[in-house]
Design a protein around this motif. Sequence first.
Motif, mmCIF file in Angstrom:
data_model
loop_
_atom_site.group_PDB
_atom_site.id
_atom_site.type_symbol
_atom_site.label_atom_id
_atom_site.label_comp_id
_atom_site.label_asym_id
_atom_site.label_seq_id
_atom_site.Cartn_x
_atom_site.Cartn_y
_atom_site.Cartn_z
ATOM 1 N N ASP A 38 77.552 28.272 165.355
ATOM 2 C CA ASP A 38 79.171 28.690 165.553
ATOM 3 C C ASP A 38 78.932 29.006 166.974
ATOM 4 O OD1 ASP A 38 81.463 29.796 165.668
ATOM 5 O OD2 ASP A 38 81.285 31.474 164.225
ATOM 6 N N ALA A 40 81.557 29.814 168.575
ATOM 7 C CA ALA A 40 82.283 31.118 169.008
ATOM 8 C C ALA A 40 81.774 32.533 169.128
ATOM 9 C CB ALA A 40 83.423 31.248 167.910
ATOM 10 N N GLN A 41 80.302 32.286 168.706
ATOM 11 C CA GLN A 41 79.480 33.567 168.646
ATOM 12 C C GLN A 41 78.573 33.574 169.891
ATOM 13 O OE1 GLN A 41 79.785 36.343 166.586
ATOM 14 N NE2 GLN A 41 81.625 34.864 165.710
ATOM 15 N N PRO A 42 78.247 34.572 170.664
ATOM 16 C CA PRO A 42 77.332 34.624 171.815
ATOM 17 C C PRO A 42 76.067 34.507 171.291
ATOM 18 C CG PRO A 42 78.300 36.662 171.410
ATOM 19 C CD PRO A 42 79.009 35.853 170.600
ATOM 20 N N ASP A 44 72.320 35.437 170.924
ATOM 21 C CA ASP A 44 71.539 36.557 170.742
ATOM 22 C C ASP A 44 70.175 36.395 171.823
ATOM 23 O OD1 ASP A 44 69.882 38.090 167.818
ATOM 24 O OD2 ASP A 44 70.068 38.746 170.056
ATOM 25 N N HIS A 106 73.570 26.572 173.719
ATOM 26 C CA HIS A 106 74.425 26.016 172.598
ATOM 27 C C HIS A 106 75.535 25.281 172.706
ATOM 28 C CE1 HIS A 106 72.656 29.591 169.742
ATOM 29 N NE2 HIS A 106 71.681 28.635 170.316
#
Length: 490
Positions: A38, A40-42, A44, A106
């Motif tokens: 995804d 849209a997710q930063p 980790d 990513h």
Amino acid sequence: MSLTAIPLEFEKYLQNQISVGDGPDMNEMIFAYIPDLDLAQPIDREQGLPDISLWVHQQDIDQVGKLGDNALVYSVVIPGSVASFTFNAIYLRDKNVPSSCGMVVHKVEETKEDGMTSTKSLMQQYNGAAQIAGINVDAATWQINYQARLFGIEDDMRLANLDNYGHTAFVDGFDITQQADPTKYAISAGIAYVGGLRAVLDAEVIQTINTKPNGLYLDVVRTGTVLSEWQNVVTVRLSEVELSDYVDANQQQHYVAKLAGINADGSITDWRVKGGLGEHEAASDPHPQYLKSQAHLSASDPHGQYLTRADWLKHMLFKGMPMSAVGPDPDPDIWLPAGRVELLRADYPTVFEIVSASALFTDQATIDADPRAYAGHWGTGDGATSFTTDDWALMMNIKVAGGYGAAGSTKEDHIQNITGTVGARDSVASATGAFEAVVWASDVDANAIGSGYGFNFDASRVARTDTYTDTMGIFLDHYRVIPKGVFSYA
């Protein structure tokens, strides 16, 4: 779209390297495919490399260079002999040290094709990177990857076409005719825009239709490989259910347009949305795909922030701008002769429409009775076929509004008021305003008998003056008054 991060484990790795007198050594690039990634997710930062089962390719770093003092660029060249692989994540690491992941990327899914040589570069940035790693070679141009930029340029072009033509616009051709065999239909060559892609059918296509009623659709997709020329592939599809835009199994976007309906009796219903740019601009709602408020759709002027031709003309007519004819080819319905001139309403329909609806449109007899008072007004002319313009020659204060008067009114020019007082008693003189008290010696004037006092008159003390304004004065000696300038004996 891509995301980048430096994992926390790199900070520990860097500290350990420095503590033993070594610099960081990012010597391997790993490519991985992360399912359900995804964007849209930063990222980790607590995580490092993914599970080895997700790795699709790994390769030693071919080149490293600095980009300024605080950034390092690591580059690999993947040979064409490497088998095809698909990836959506890239990692840097020191393959000789566990838990040394130095960078995570990513990105959108990408495939390295068979036979294709590919260059990938990652930029790692932190304070003092070049000095800490001992790198003094500048990064070179082989590190640039143009693929993402080219895809972006192509999509910008598609969106520009979408803005100009809408989702569907059949510009030419794509006519459908039933053949002698009632199951055969010919679709002529043609040009259309579908989803912003230019769809070209180079030659006639014969479509067999055994089941009726049915529908014909145009399917357009842009496709190709890194080593091939990209092109818009046009396919005529037959479907009993309505088709729309879709994404295929290879994640390629297809754009679909309705072509024609084939009725139960074999007749043809034309579904084409015809027209080029002119027809598109003339449509009442050329972009139904964009959400619009009802207030915008129903507004008589939804774009009031733009100055229309009529607005500009109103500004010229009523804000003090002369309308005398200028330019090599003046618009006969805008440019007007200066002064009080009678014009035919039919010759100046736009001007007459505006002025006749204004408060400055005045009966001609009223204007003729007092031309100066109504110099800023437009006249009714003969009351039927003509009208008269305002008169610039008689306007002393042109169509002003605010503290000077109402719009369209005129004012006579007046000299500014000049005031002052003088006084003299015994040997003492006083003056205010435009007057100045002075003491003059007897040689100031040939007619003076002795010293005395006098007064200068200077208008610039209380009013605006120019070099044409003369200084005036009165000299008083002990026996008589001697005038100067505009003063004389009474």
